[in-house]
Scaffold this active site. Sequence first.
Site, short mmCIF file in Angstrom:
data_model
loop_
_atom_site.label_atom_id
_atom_site.label_comp_id
_atom_site.label_asym_id
_atom_site.label_seq_id
_atom_site.Cartn_x
_atom_site.Cartn_y
_atom_site.Cartn_z
N HIS A 149 -8.55 -4.54 -0.97
CA HIS A 149 -7.25 -3.95 -0.69
C HIS A 149 -6.42 -4.83 0.26
O HIS A 149 -6.86 -5.18 1.33
CB HIS A 149 -7.46 -2.57 -0.06
CG HIS A 149 -6.18 -1.79 0.07
ND1 HIS A 149 -5.42 -1.44 -1.02
CD2 HIS A 149 -5.55 -1.29 1.15
CE1 HIS A 149 -4.37 -0.75 -0.61
NE2 HIS A 149 -4.41 -0.65 0.69
N SER B 80 0.84 -1.20 0.00
CA SER B 80 0.00 0.00 0.00
C SER B 80 0.89 1.26 0.00
O SER B 80 1.77 1.36 -0.85
CB SER B 80 -0.96 -0.08 1.19
OG SER B 80 -2.04 0.79 1.00
N ASP C 160 -10.53 -3.48 -4.98
CA ASP C 160 -10.05 -2.48 -4.02
C ASP C 160 -10.99 -1.29 -3.96
O ASP C 160 -11.24 -0.61 -4.96
CB ASP C 160 -8.65 -2.02 -4.47
CG ASP C 160 -7.87 -1.32 -3.37
OD1 ASP C 160 -8.50 -0.76 -2.46
OD2 ASP C 160 -6.63 -1.35 -3.44
#
Length: 339
Positions: free
Chosen positions: A303, A120, A239
């Site tokens: 995600h 991320s 996501d």
Amino acid sequence: MAHPILLIIVSLLSLVCALSPYSRPNSFHDSSSRDNDTIPLVIWHGLGDSYSSSGMLEIMDIVRKAHPSIFIHSVYIEEDIEADQKAGWIGNLQLQIPLVAEQLAAIPELQGGFDAIGFSQGGQFLRAFTEIYNSPPVHNLITFGSQHMGIAASAACKPFDVVCYLVQSVISTGVYTEWAQTNVIPAQYFRDSKQLPTYLASNHFLTAINNEIPTSRNATYAKNLASLSNLVLVLFTQDTTVVPKESAWFGSYAPPAEGELTGTDEPTLITMRKQPLYVEDWIGLKTLDEAGKVKFASCEGGHMQLTQACWGLIVNNYLGGTKKVLKNDLTEFMLVQQL
Ligand SMILES: *[C@@H]1O[C@H](CO)[C@@H](O)[C@H](O)[C@H]1NC(C)=O
């Protein structure tokens, strides 16, 4: 004048810090195998996580199962785990990136270069390290669900995540204030397609690593990024945390057209090869891509849902090379898409 939220955050953080017992890091790098030829690995955790969380330790274990002699370093801003987690929310990237560069430069095992995985936001931070420092040099840079073209909206917070709610309120009230741009980490990659001129005028971090400001473009950043063996960009298909999710592949929303009703129309997506940053090769991305070194991969799921199917092949195919045999395949099994 300090942002009023600042005072609230600072007092809450000091309260939380005072209440939490000091937790000793379990291990932030493995020193079991100093003399080996395997290219070491540096990992940088995501927002809300810390360098030595159970999730990160598990990730290191998986990598070690595939490559038993690999040396792994997990990047930290603070040695205390809770403080490190907060440093993912609150801080100044213009101080954090140099701190990490110093950290990596001081680890003997890394001196011949390393592969890097950013989870991320850790992905764009490791890209920043590569562009600005690249010393020791990065071979394969792999980013999972990262925000290379920023985020255009802030994500929902987990229930009771006080720091997240505070950060979100700063973002919604004044993301482009100098205070937010130097104190709130997600604000430093908040790229609002509805107010790009304000973003360009106020943002320090993302505009710099994307070489978006014509007067201060730095050719070293492009040279360093183009020197990677591979840039592997992993997108999560479902996501909803990263808006737009294609930011993981250098996509971003186009600014709304003149007269377009903002908020009602689905914004247009600009894909990597259509970005001015790519077309004019501001950061070496086009050079890298034309050499076949930008790999697009996607993982099914939301995600950071790191399933075995999602990242097992990346672990096998991009990590654990030796100085003689650099790893660089991507098998057919991954859903590979070219934009
Ligand atoms: C460009 O970046 C390099 C590497 O970080 C740095 O040494 C140099 O001072 C920068 N150049 C300018 C003009 O800012």
